[in-house]
Design an enzyme around this catalytic site. Structure first.
Site, PDB file in Angstrom:
ATOM      1  N   ALA A  31     -27.193   8.740   5.466  1.00  0.00           N
ATOM      2  CA  ALA A  31     -26.172   8.975   6.492  1.00  0.00           C
ATOM      3  C   ALA A  31     -26.417  10.268   7.255  1.00  0.00           C
ATOM      4  O   ALA A  31     -26.694  11.314   6.675  1.00  0.00           O
ATOM      5  CB  ALA A  31     -24.765   8.977   5.909  1.00  0.00           C
ATOM      6  N   GLY A  32     -26.314  10.153   8.568  1.00  0.00           N
ATOM      7  CA  GLY A  32     -26.390  11.314   9.442  1.00  0.00           C
ATOM      8  C   GLY A  32     -27.766  11.636   9.979  1.00  0.00           C
ATOM      9  O   GLY A  32     -27.898  12.446  10.897  1.00  0.00           O
ATOM     10  N   ASN A  90     -30.359   4.114   9.666  1.00  0.00           N
ATOM     11  CA  ASN A  90     -29.880   2.915  10.348  1.00  0.00           C
ATOM     12  C   ASN A  90     -29.640   3.193  11.829  1.00  0.00           C
ATOM     13  O   ASN A  90     -30.428   2.820  12.686  1.00  0.00           O
ATOM     14  CB  ASN A  90     -28.622   2.388   9.682  1.00  0.00           C
ATOM     15  CG  ASN A  90     -28.122   1.062  10.248  1.00  0.00           C
ATOM     16  OD1 ASN A  90     -27.160   0.493   9.765  1.00  0.00           O
ATOM     17  ND2 ASN A  90     -28.772   0.511  11.265  1.00  0.00           N
ATOM     18  N   THR A  91     -28.563   3.895  12.139  1.00  0.00           N
ATOM     19  CA  THR A  91     -28.140   4.080  13.522  1.00  0.00           C
ATOM     20  C   THR A  91     -29.235   4.655  14.409  1.00  0.00           C
ATOM     21  O   THR A  91     -29.452   4.190  15.533  1.00  0.00           O
ATOM     22  CB  THR A  91     -26.897   4.987  13.582  1.00  0.00           C
ATOM     23  OG1 THR A  91     -25.851   4.397  12.804  1.00  0.00           O
ATOM     24  CG2 THR A  91     -26.418   5.167  15.007  1.00  0.00           C
ATOM     25  N   LYS A 117     -26.156  -1.227  -3.344  1.00  0.00           N
ATOM     26  CA  LYS A 117     -25.774   0.051  -2.767  1.00  0.00           C
ATOM     27  C   LYS A 117     -24.251   0.119  -2.797  1.00  0.00           C
ATOM     28  O   LYS A 117     -23.565  -0.664  -2.138  1.00  0.00           O
ATOM     29  CB  LYS A 117     -26.272   0.200  -1.332  1.00  0.00           C
ATOM     30  CG  LYS A 117     -25.942   1.587  -0.759  1.00  0.00           C
ATOM     31  CD  LYS A 117     -26.265   1.709   0.710  1.00  0.00           C
ATOM     32  CE  LYS A 117     -25.827   3.094   1.184  1.00  0.00           C
ATOM     33  NZ  LYS A 117     -25.838   3.199   2.651  1.00  0.00           N
ATOM     34  N   GLY A 175     -23.462   7.567  10.975  1.00  0.00           N
ATOM     35  CA  GLY A 175     -23.586   7.278  12.397  1.00  0.00           C
ATOM     36  C   GLY A 175     -23.499   8.460  13.329  1.00  0.00           C
ATOM     37  O   GLY A 175     -23.574   8.287  14.549  1.00  0.00           O
TER      38      GLY A 175
END
Length: 255
Positions: A184-185, A206-207, A97, A158
């Protein structure tokens, strides 16, 4: 559901997971297993291969999981290529990645350096999954440069704001001949479902899982949301209308 194919490898799951921000490696492992993810990314800078007590990889590596080292922390293409070569040597995989975001405040990807690095890494035999701006022109350039997928952001890393770039992601999906993974997001299962309903090939989360009150249960929720969104896309969503559309005749009972 149709399987996801990247660089000739098939995946049953369309949910990719990141490994940052978990409170403990054991919780991370439980969440990974609960998610049924088959692609897990980890920042190279977080793994100390010379430290025998660093057991993070032991909590990630499973027979069904493709490890995806990422280059988070590099500032340009030159550093990214060097990091990729180290990752291939350390982890025994040419999957990567690619992340180049030199601005520590917003972590937005550098389009110029990302494209440059993708060209070089593809020529070196890497399976490159570049994290990038939700820019349709850039995504076509990355595809032509040899990227195995494109990974446009939904919102800054995040932030959990969801698909702030949805209009551009629609165009990217429409034009792409390689998988489009929204990265992301994404902050809620509903965001993931929306991306899948739009036709995204996969999402990376992830977050939203790692900092949830119960990461394991949240991983299960994302797993279900991604499956539901993909099933809806494959079933072909009904079109929307500005005016009401009767579902049955309005006057026949008067005849």
């Amino acid at each position: 559901m149709e399987k996801l194919s990247i660089a000739g490898k098939e995946f049953n799951s369309r949910l990719f997971l990141g490994t940052g921000k978990f409170s403990a490696n054991t919780i991370m492992k439980e969440a990974i297993l609960a998610s049924e993810s088959e692609m897990v990314t980890v920042a190279m800078k977080r793994i100390d291969t010379d430290n025998e007590e660093d057991d993070m990889l032991n909590h990630i590596i499973q027979p069904h999981i493709q490890l995806l080292p990422n280059t988070s922390g590099v500032r340009n293409a030159e550093e990214a290529v060097f990091a990729a070569q180290l990752a291939r040597e350390a982890f025994g995989t040419n999957w990567l990645k690619l992340e180049i975001h030199p601005d520590p405040r917003y972590l937005l990807p550098d389009s110029v350096e990302t494209l440059k690095a993708t060209e070089q890494l593809a020529k070196l035999g890497f399976v490159v999954l570049p994290y990038c701006q939700a820019d349709p022109v850039l995504c076509k350039q990355l595809e032509e440069a040899g990227a195995a997928t494109v990974m446009p952001l939904g919102a800054p890393i995040g932030t959990n704001k969801g698909l702030q770039t949805r209009d551009f992601i629609r165009i990217i999906i429409e034009q792409a001949n390689i998988p489009v993974i929204v990265d992301a997001g994404i902050g809620a299962p509903s965001h993931a479902a929306e991306a899948m309903e739009m036709g995204a090939s996969a999402v990376l989360v992830n977050t939203a899982i790692a900092v949830a009150g119960n990461p394991v249960e949240m991983a299960k929720a994302f797993n279900l949301a991604v499956k539901a969104g993909r099933m809806a896309f494959e079933a072909q969503l009904a079109s929307s209308h500005s005016l009401a559309q009767a579902t049955s005749p309005l006057t026949s009972f008067l005849d």
